[in-house]
Design a protein around this motif. Structure first.
Motif, PDB file in Angstrom:
ATOM      1  N   ASP A  92     -29.241  15.919  65.996  1.00 56.80           N
ATOM      2  CA  ASP A  92     -29.832  14.588  65.843  1.00 56.80           C
ATOM      3  C   ASP A  92     -30.098  14.208  64.386  1.00 56.80           C
ATOM      4  N   THR A  93     -29.650  15.022  63.423  1.00 55.95           N
ATOM      5  CA  THR A  93     -29.990  14.754  62.018  1.00 55.95           C
ATOM      6  C   THR A  93     -29.034  13.791  61.333  1.00 55.95           C
ATOM      7  N   GLY A  94     -27.846  13.599  61.890  1.00 55.93           N
ATOM      8  CA  GLY A  94     -26.846  12.762  61.236  1.00 55.93           C
ATOM      9  C   GLY A  94     -26.103  13.476  60.121  1.00 55.93           C
ATOM     10  N   ILE A  95     -26.347  14.770  59.947  1.00 55.57           N
ATOM     11  CA  ILE A  95     -25.672  15.544  58.896  1.00 55.57           C
ATOM     12  C   ILE A  95     -24.297  15.980  59.402  1.00 55.57           C
ATOM     13  N   GLU A  96     -23.274  15.620  58.602  1.00 51.26           N
ATOM     14  CA  GLU A  96     -21.894  15.961  58.967  1.00 51.26           C
ATOM     15  C   GLU A  96     -21.202  16.775  57.887  1.00 51.26           C
ATOM     16  N   LYS A  97     -21.741  16.753  56.665  1.00 51.55           N
ATOM     17  CA  LYS A  97     -21.128  17.440  55.528  1.00 51.55           C
ATOM     18  C   LYS A  97     -22.217  17.766  54.520  1.00 51.55           C
ATOM     19  N   MET A  98     -21.871  18.551  53.485  1.00 44.83           N
ATOM     20  CA  MET A  98     -22.854  18.988  52.500  1.00 44.83           C
ATOM     21  C   MET A  98     -23.578  17.813  51.854  1.00 44.83           C
ATOM     22  N   GLU A  99     -22.882  16.768  51.488  1.00 44.08           N
ATOM     23  CA  GLU A  99     -23.494  15.635  50.784  1.00 44.08           C
ATOM     24  C   GLU A  99     -24.625  15.012  51.595  1.00 44.08           C
ATOM     25  N   ASP A 100     -24.552  15.154  52.917  1.00 45.24           N
ATOM     26  CA  ASP A 100     -25.564  14.528  53.777  1.00 45.24           C
ATOM     27  C   ASP A 100     -26.928  15.205  53.708  1.00 45.24           C
ATOM     28  N   VAL A 101     -27.022  16.376  53.060  1.00 45.38           N
ATOM     29  CA  VAL A 101     -28.332  17.033  52.966  1.00 45.38           C
ATOM     30  C   VAL A 101     -29.109  16.565  51.735  1.00 45.38           C
ATOM     31  N   ARG A 102     -28.530  15.659  50.949  1.00 49.73           N
ATOM     32  CA  ARG A 102     -29.236  15.130  49.777  1.00 49.73           C
ATOM     33  C   ARG A 102     -30.563  14.490  50.213  1.00 49.73           C
ATOM     34  N   HIS A 103     -31.632  14.867  49.496  1.00 48.11           N
ATOM     35  CA  HIS A 103     -32.994  14.376  49.756  1.00 48.11           C
ATOM     36  C   HIS A 103     -33.510  14.775  51.148  1.00 48.11           C
ATOM     37  N   ARG A 104     -32.949  15.855  51.688  1.00 46.60           N
ATOM     38  CA  ARG A 104     -33.433  16.389  52.962  1.00 46.60           C
ATOM     39  C   ARG A 104     -34.129  17.725  52.725  1.00 46.60           C
ATOM     40  N   LYS A 105     -34.773  18.253  53.762  1.00 47.20           N
ATOM     41  CA  LYS A 105     -35.432  19.554  53.686  1.00 47.20           C
ATOM     42  C   LYS A 105     -34.458  20.640  54.131  1.00 47.20           C
ATOM     43  N   PHE A 106     -34.291  21.637  53.264  1.00 53.07           N
ATOM     44  CA  PHE A 106     -33.288  22.679  53.490  1.00 53.07           C
ATOM     45  C   PHE A 106     -33.991  24.027  53.611  1.00 53.07           C
ATOM     46  N   GLY A 107     -33.814  24.696  54.747  1.00 59.63           N
ATOM     47  CA  GLY A 107     -34.510  25.950  54.993  1.00 59.63           C
ATOM     48  C   GLY A 107     -33.865  27.132  54.307  1.00 59.63           C
ATOM     49  N   SER A 108     -34.698  28.075  53.878  1.00 55.71           N
ATOM     50  CA  SER A 108     -34.198  29.302  53.254  1.00 55.71           C
ATOM     51  C   SER A 108     -35.245  30.389  53.383  1.00 55.71           C
ATOM     52  N   ARG A 109     -34.795  31.629  53.519  1.00 55.52           N
ATOM     53  CA  ARG A 109     -35.713  32.769  53.623  1.00 55.52           C
ATOM     54  C   ARG A 109     -35.152  33.923  52.807  1.00 55.52           C
ATOM     55  N   GLY A 110     -36.036  34.702  52.178  1.00 55.21           N
ATOM     56  CA  GLY A 110     -35.624  35.899  51.457  1.00 55.21           C
ATOM     57  C   GLY A 110     -35.300  35.620  50.002  1.00 55.21           C
ATOM     58  N   ARG A 111     -35.492  36.652  49.142  1.00 54.18           N
ATOM     59  CA  ARG A 111     -35.275  36.468  47.705  1.00 54.18           C
ATOM     60  C   ARG A 111     -33.819  36.199  47.362  1.00 54.18           C
ATOM     61  N   HIS A 112     -32.921  37.157  47.714  1.00 53.98           N
ATOM     62  CA  HIS A 112     -31.517  36.943  47.367  1.00 53.98           C
ATOM     63  C   HIS A 112     -30.885  35.831  48.199  1.00 53.98           C
ATOM     64  N   PRO A 113     -31.093  35.816  49.528  1.00 54.78           N
ATOM     65  CA  PRO A 113     -30.562  34.670  50.283  1.00 54.78           C
ATOM     66  C   PRO A 113     -31.089  33.332  49.768  1.00 54.78           C
ATOM     67  N   GLY A 114     -32.359  33.314  49.332  1.00 51.73           N
ATOM     68  CA  GLY A 114     -32.915  32.073  48.794  1.00 51.73           C
ATOM     69  C   GLY A 114     -32.214  31.632  47.526  1.00 51.73           C
ATOM     70  N   LEU A 115     -31.873  32.595  46.677  1.00 56.52           N
ATOM     71  CA  LEU A 115     -31.120  32.277  45.459  1.00 56.52           C
ATOM     72  C   LEU A 115     -29.697  31.855  45.791  1.00 56.52           C
ATOM     73  N   ASN A 116     -29.110  32.471  46.832  1.00 57.98           N
ATOM     74  CA  ASN A 116     -27.783  32.027  47.274  1.00 57.98           C
ATOM     75  C   ASN A 116     -27.824  30.555  47.688  1.00 57.98           C
ATOM     76  N   THR A 117     -28.879  30.194  48.424  1.00 61.92           N
ATOM     77  CA  THR A 117     -29.049  28.804  48.842  1.00 61.92           C
ATOM     78  C   THR A 117     -29.173  27.891  47.633  1.00 61.92           C
ATOM     79  N   TRP A 118     -30.050  28.260  46.691  1.00 61.11           N
ATOM     80  CA  TRP A 118     -30.239  27.465  45.473  1.00 61.11           C
ATOM     81  C   TRP A 118     -28.920  27.271  44.733  1.00 61.11           C
TER      82      TRP A 118
END
Length: 330
Positions: A92-118
């Motif tokens: 239900d978010t309307g997200i279809e591609k990476m660009e669609d997460v702009r100005h959205r909340k993006f989940g991440s957990r863990g030190r290295h995985p968190g840096l991978n996300t960043w």
């Protein structure tokens, strides 16, 4: 038999470590390995240089700054240099591609995985440092007395309950997400030093080179077994790899098909993967700037691996399937 400690920094590494153990690779090399145990970043930095822990699977980022401060950490080989992440969201978010997460909340957990996300978001033109995306690592809930407490939800729950709009996942969690009705979006893989890395100290390298050599050979044997024995490996994953969730046959096969092609048969890391993990080391240590004084390759010791490779040991492991070495120096 030499008894050694080889704890992991992430339970995901056990997908390979259980196979190395169950196929008998460590035993054939005269090693009794205590591997099914997690180790914290702090304990790794404290215990590995003293030799109390001989090897660690992982610990990829903090080591650069630590080297600048006198640490003797050494990387001996790399099992995977490509992070097969996918973008996961609700339908239900309307997200279809990476660009669609702009100005959205993006989940991440863990030190290295968190840096991978960043890093992935930044390299995709969605820099979290300039508020183009908000990375959410934990959820605070308000208690009846008005105080707030951290609720350590899983990424899956954070996404399903609307705390975040999207996140990255890898197998087998991707399969669990798909079964839970979440939307899975294909994105390019991320070059990255992650998963099971052969890590030790120069103390171990200098004082016990025979054990270093035998452990490397066992890991190489285990990778060869993993890549060449699909059915036996799937059975091991189903029976032993339970810390990421109990795997049924379908999930174990999906995990196998995701991991087997990217396992590095010669244990050499990708240069783009080293470049990316070094960017994360710089980010993690940007307050002090110590990591910037260390060359990206300074921690990598290929002396043993090169000797093994030149001996023909690795080629012999793939004598019946030489095609598996193509693209890996074969």
């Amino acid at each position: 038999m030499d008894h050694i400690h080889f704890p992991y920094r992430s339970s995901s590494h056990l997908a390979l470590m259980h196979v190395i153990n169950e196929c008998g690779a460590w035993e054939r090399q005269g090693l009794d390995v205590e591997f099914d145990k997690i180790i914290s970043r702090g304990d790794a930095h404290e215990l590995v240089p003293t030799g109390k822990v001989e090897f660690v699977s992982g610990n990829h980022v903090s080591t650069y700054a630590a080297r600048a401060r006198g640490d003797t950490w050494a990387y001996l080989g790399q099992t995977v240099s490509r992070n097969n992440v996918k973008l996961v969201t609700r339908k239900d978010t309307g997200i279809e591609k990476m660009e669609d997460v702009r100005h959205r909340k993006f989940g991440s957990r863990g030190r290295h995985p968190g840096l991978n996300t960043w890093l992935y978001l930044k390299q995709a033109g969605l820099n979290p440092d300039t508020d183009q995306v908000e990375i959410v690592e934990e959820v605070r809930v308000e208690l009846p007395d008005g105080t707030k407490q951290v609720n350590r939800k899983s990424l899956m729950d954070m996404l399903k309950e609307g705390d975040v709009d999207a996140c990255f996942m890898t197998q087998p969690r991707l399969e669990f997400a798909d079964r839970d009705g979440l939307k899975i979006i294909d994105i390019p893989a991320q070059p990255m030093v992650f998963f099971m890395t052969m890590s030790t100290s120069m103390k171990m390298v200098n004082e016990h080179p025979d054990i270093v050599m035998r452990n490397l050979k066992a890991v190489l044997e285990g990778i060869a077994f993993f890549k060449q024995n699909r059915e036996k490996t799937v059975q091991i994953l189903m029976e032993k790899h339970t810390k990421e969730g109990k795997l049924d046959r379908e999930t174990a096969e999906i995990l196998y098909d995701d991991l087997a092609p990217v396992l590095e048969p010669r244990l050499y890391p990708g240069l783009d993967a080293i470049f990316n993990v070094y960017q994360e080391a710089l980010k993690q240590d940007e307050k002090h700037g110590d990591a910037a004084r260390i060359h990206p390759l300074a921690l990598w010791n290929f002396h043993f691996l090169r000797e093994i490779d030149d001996s023909g040991f690795i080629d012999a492991l793939y004598k019946d399937h030489p095609e598996m070495l193509k693209g890996h120096g074969g």
